[in-house]
Design a protein around this motif. Structure first.
Motif, PDB file in Angstrom:
ATOM      1  N   ALA A 180       2.640  -6.841   1.198  1.00 55.66           N
ATOM      2  CA  ALA A 180       1.706  -6.119   2.058  1.00 55.66           C
ATOM      3  C   ALA A 180       2.431  -5.487   3.253  1.00 55.66           C
ATOM      4  N   LEU A 181       3.335  -6.245   3.866  1.00 58.61           N
ATOM      5  CA  LEU A 181       4.086  -5.704   5.006  1.00 58.61           C
ATOM      6  C   LEU A 181       4.992  -4.558   4.582  1.00 58.61           C
ATOM      7  N   GLY A 182       5.678  -4.732   3.453  1.00 61.19           N
ATOM      8  CA  GLY A 182       6.572  -3.687   2.964  1.00 61.19           C
ATOM      9  C   GLY A 182       5.832  -2.403   2.640  1.00 61.19           C
ATOM     10  N   ALA A 183       4.677  -2.527   1.983  1.00 54.76           N
ATOM     11  CA  ALA A 183       3.883  -1.345   1.637  1.00 54.76           C
ATOM     12  C   ALA A 183       3.343  -0.679   2.895  1.00 54.76           C
ATOM     13  N   PHE A 184       2.959  -1.483   3.892  1.00 52.79           N
ATOM     14  CA  PHE A 184       2.478  -0.919   5.159  1.00 52.79           C
ATOM     15  C   PHE A 184       3.587  -0.137   5.860  1.00 52.79           C
ATOM     16  N   ILE A 185       4.769  -0.731   5.943  1.00 51.51           N
ATOM     17  CA  ILE A 185       5.896  -0.059   6.602  1.00 51.51           C
ATOM     18  C   ILE A 185       6.247   1.233   5.861  1.00 51.51           C
ATOM     19  N   LEU A 186       6.239   1.186   4.547  1.00 52.02           N
ATOM     20  CA  LEU A 186       6.524   2.389   3.758  1.00 52.02           C
ATOM     21  C   LEU A 186       5.499   3.488   4.044  1.00 52.02           C
ATOM     22  N   SER A 187       4.224   3.101   4.205  1.00 53.24           N
ATOM     23  CA  SER A 187       3.177   4.096   4.453  1.00 53.24           C
ATOM     24  C   SER A 187       3.387   4.836   5.774  1.00 53.24           C
ATOM     25  N   TYR A 205      10.550  -7.919  -8.640  1.00 53.41           N
ATOM     26  CA  TYR A 205       9.233  -7.366  -8.972  1.00 53.41           C
ATOM     27  C   TYR A 205       8.479  -6.982  -7.701  1.00 53.41           C
ATOM     28  N   GLN A 206       8.522  -7.853  -6.690  1.00 50.75           N
ATOM     29  CA  GLN A 206       7.809  -7.578  -5.446  1.00 50.75           C
ATOM     30  C   GLN A 206       8.368  -6.327  -4.763  1.00 50.75           C
ATOM     31  N   ILE A 207       9.672  -6.149  -4.794  1.00 50.70           N
ATOM     32  CA  ILE A 207      10.274  -4.945  -4.222  1.00 50.70           C
ATOM     33  C   ILE A 207       9.725  -3.707  -4.930  1.00 50.70           C
ATOM     34  N   PHE A 226       6.438  -0.199  -3.665  1.00 42.90           N
ATOM     35  CA  PHE A 226       6.409   1.258  -3.826  1.00 42.90           C
ATOM     36  C   PHE A 226       5.287   1.744  -4.736  1.00 42.90           C
ATOM     37  N   GLY A 227       4.459   0.836  -5.247  1.00 41.24           N
ATOM     38  CA  GLY A 227       3.414   1.210  -6.196  1.00 41.24           C
ATOM     39  C   GLY A 227       2.450   2.253  -5.664  1.00 41.24           C
ATOM     40  N   ASP A 228       1.879   2.009  -4.468  1.00 36.96           N
ATOM     41  CA  ASP A 228       0.943   2.973  -3.888  1.00 36.96           C
ATOM     42  C   ASP A 228       1.630   4.310  -3.623  1.00 36.96           C
ATOM     43  N   TYR A 229       2.845   4.231  -3.101  1.00 39.06           N
ATOM     44  CA  TYR A 229       3.581   5.457  -2.797  1.00 39.06           C
ATOM     45  C   TYR A 229       3.785   6.300  -4.058  1.00 39.06           C
ATOM     46  N   LEU A 230       4.210   5.669  -5.144  1.00 33.60           N
ATOM     47  CA  LEU A 230       4.474   6.417  -6.378  1.00 33.60           C
ATOM     48  C   LEU A 230       3.202   7.070  -6.909  1.00 33.60           C
TER      49      LEU A 230
END
Length: 195
Positions: free
Chosen positions: A46-53, A100-102, A106-110
């Motif tokens: 969740a944190l990684g996806a937030f930072i990526l966003s 897998y978590q890494i 990027f799932g939402d981004y892709l």
């Protein structure tokens, strides 16, 4: 920069076949892990996806999409080899789970980038059809593979999961080569979104 649409569609099909074949392996691979690890992994995801966003304004175009997607398609090679080298161990399961978590970060981004870059609804429809067909094919292939192993007396689930990783390795080679070719192709039937 252009993408060969037919090869990209083939990549989506192969990628979904890989997903379908690998689906049942996770339950056995993750068996040595403590349930608390899933909570920590979820927090990191969740944190990684937030930072990526926070960087979407720079990342939502073709050039970063290409680099990130190619990089993410290298990850499965690492977790396949991690399992083959450390099967049924805590260390091997932790490596696979972490990688897998890494990828999931990027799932939402892709998904968002692909939707923004595709110029027509018909292409999105073709992509989704390939994904569903590939996923179903992957599940059928896995079922047939396990049935063949049982026919030859390989009944232990750990041995079956280990064996299917060689098939997954071959599939991932095809996935990566197809994606790489889709980005390298410069002939007809190209998709050229704005970079």
């Amino acid at each position: 920069m252009m993408i060969a649409l037919r090869l990209y569609l083939a990549y989506k099909l192969l990628n979904s076949i890989f997903l379908g074949v690998s689906l049942g392996t996770i339950f056995t691979i993750y068996a040595p892990l403590n349930p608390k690890i899933y909570s920590l992994g979820g927090i990191a995801l969740a944190l990684g996806a937030f930072i990526l966003s926070l960087f979407y304004s720079k990342l939502l175009n073709l050039k970063p999409y290409k680099k990130i997607l190619l990089g993410l398609e290298i990850l499965p090679f690492f977790y396949l080899f991690a399992y083959l080298l450390f099967p049924n161990t805590f260390f091997g399961a932790l490596i696979v789970y972490t990688l897998y978590q890494i990828g999931f970060i990027f799932g939402d981004y892709l998904g968002r980038t692909e939707t923004l870059l595709l110029p027509r609804k018909t292409i999105l429809s073709h992509l989704d059809k390939r994904k569903q067909i590939g996923y179903l094919l992957g599940l059928v292939i896995a079922f047939i593979f396990y049935t063949i192993l049982e026919f030859f007396g390989i009944l232990q689930k750990e041995s079956q999961i280990y064996a299917i990783h060689f098939l997954l390795l071959l599939l991932q080679c095809a996935v990566f080569l197809t994606l790489f070719s889709a980005f390298r192709q410069t002939r007809t039937n190209k998709w050229n979104p704005k970079t």
